[in-house]
Design a protein around this motif. Structure first.
Motif, PDB file in Angstrom:
ATOM      1  N   PRO A   1       2.539  -1.968  -0.461  1.00  0.00           N
ATOM      2  CA  PRO A   1       2.404  -2.942  -1.559  1.00  0.00           C
ATOM      3  C   PRO A   1       2.489  -2.332  -2.957  1.00  0.00           C
ATOM      4  O   PRO A   1       3.015  -2.959  -3.884  1.00  0.00           O
ATOM      5  CB  PRO A   1       1.026  -3.559  -1.295  1.00  0.00           C
ATOM      6  CG  PRO A   1       0.837  -3.420   0.183  1.00  0.00           C
ATOM      7  CD  PRO A   1       1.462  -2.100   0.534  1.00  0.00           C
TER       8      PRO A   1
ATOM      9  N   ASP B   1       7.094  -5.035   4.164  1.00  0.00           N
ATOM     10  CA  ASP B   1       5.791  -4.384   4.007  1.00  0.00           C
ATOM     11  C   ASP B   1       5.590  -3.267   5.019  1.00  0.00           C
ATOM     12  O   ASP B   1       4.783  -2.359   4.802  1.00  0.00           O
ATOM     13  CB  ASP B   1       4.668  -5.417   4.147  1.00  0.00           C
ATOM     14  CG  ASP B   1       4.662  -6.402   2.988  1.00  0.00           C
ATOM     15  OD1 ASP B   1       5.253  -6.086   1.940  1.00  0.00           O
ATOM     16  OD2 ASP B   1       4.062  -7.490   3.139  1.00  0.00           O
TER      17      ASP B   1
ATOM     18  N   ASN C   1       5.932  -2.221  -4.352  1.00  0.00           N
ATOM     19  CA  ASN C   1       6.389  -3.540  -4.771  1.00  0.00           C
ATOM     20  C   ASN C   1       5.974  -3.789  -6.219  1.00  0.00           C
ATOM     21  O   ASN C   1       6.774  -4.239  -7.057  1.00  0.00           O
ATOM     22  CB  ASN C   1       5.811  -4.618  -3.854  1.00  0.00           C
ATOM     23  CG  ASN C   1       6.265  -6.021  -4.224  1.00  0.00           C
ATOM     24  OD1 ASN C   1       7.266  -6.201  -4.910  1.00  0.00           O
ATOM     25  ND2 ASN C   1       5.521  -7.012  -3.781  1.00  0.00           N
TER      26      ASN C   1
END
Length: 237
Positions: A136, A131, A139
């Motif tokens: 995020p 991270d 992802n």
């Protein structure tokens, strides 16, 4: 679906995956968080063969998937823009083969497997240290949005599926090649590209591999079934 809207969908999807690939490629050369390694570059991750990136030992499937999707949608977009009978063209046959045998089953598999393991223990597949390197949203770009885009492709046009035995044979060859690459990286570096793999014995690794291949094969059959059911009327006509 009107050809103009179908082309717009394919061009938009290609543009999206190109953006993600370029973003991941731009991370190359940046300082990595502790615990991440770069041997094999993005090619150690299945997800990279769906995209392009350079990092960590922790999330194999994503990068492969991104590059795979980008390649498919580039072919689909070019096929939409070419004149003549597209359904009979060599480009269309290769496009359908790529989608039916690889893009749909492998892409769906990565999404399902990743979030299943992530929900159990993210450290086994996508450690929290990542991270600090990838936000995020990337992802989700690699592990979530792949599935709705694939389902959208199922809905926008029919695809010609190859004989099942040939499709499964192709999947098996690619699966064995990828497994060999993962093992090669482990032998060279002494680290598994996915921390999860380090928890298996030799027999467990083989069992896990064959289980994954069985799931991917079932997803191929699912894609064939969805294509037949959704476009049944089109086939009759």
């Amino acid at each position: 679906m009107p050809s103009t809207l179908r082309a717009a969908f394919h061009i938009s999807a290609f543009g999206w995956y190109t953006f993600i690939v370029n973003y991941l490629a731009s991370k190359d050369g940046e300082e990595l968080p502790a615990g991440l390694f770069v041997y094999g570059g993005p090619w150690k991750y299945l997800t990279f063969l769906n995209l392009v990136s350079t990092i960590s030992s922790d999330h194999c499937g994503e990068y492969v998937i991104q590059l795979l999707q980008m390649t498919f949608f580039s072919l689909a977009a070019v096929n939409d823009l070419q004149p003549g009978k597209k359904a009979e063209s060599t480009l269309n046959r290769w496009k359908d083969f790529l989608f039916s045998v690889f893009a749909f089953p492998v892409g769906t598999f990565v999404v399902v497997l990743f979030w299943t393991i992530f929900a159990y223990d993210r450290e086994l597949v996508y450690p929290a240290t990542i991270d600090a390197f990838l936000p995020p949203w990337i992802n989700h770009a690699m592990h979530t949005l792949v599935l709705p885009v694939l389902l959208g492709e199922v809905l926008v046009q029919p695809h010609t599926y190859p004989q099942t035995r040939r499709a499964l044979a192709a999947l098996s060859v690619v699966g064995l090649a990828y497994l060999s690459w993962i093992l090669w990286i482990y032998l060279m570096v002494g680290v598994w590209v996915y921390p999860l793999l380090g928890h298996f014995s030799t027999a467990g690794l083989l069992g896990f591999f064959f289980f994954n291949m069985a799931v991917v094969s079932l997803l191929y059959l699912l894609g064939d079934r969805l294509n037949s059911q959704i476009w049944r009327k089109d086939k009759v006509e």
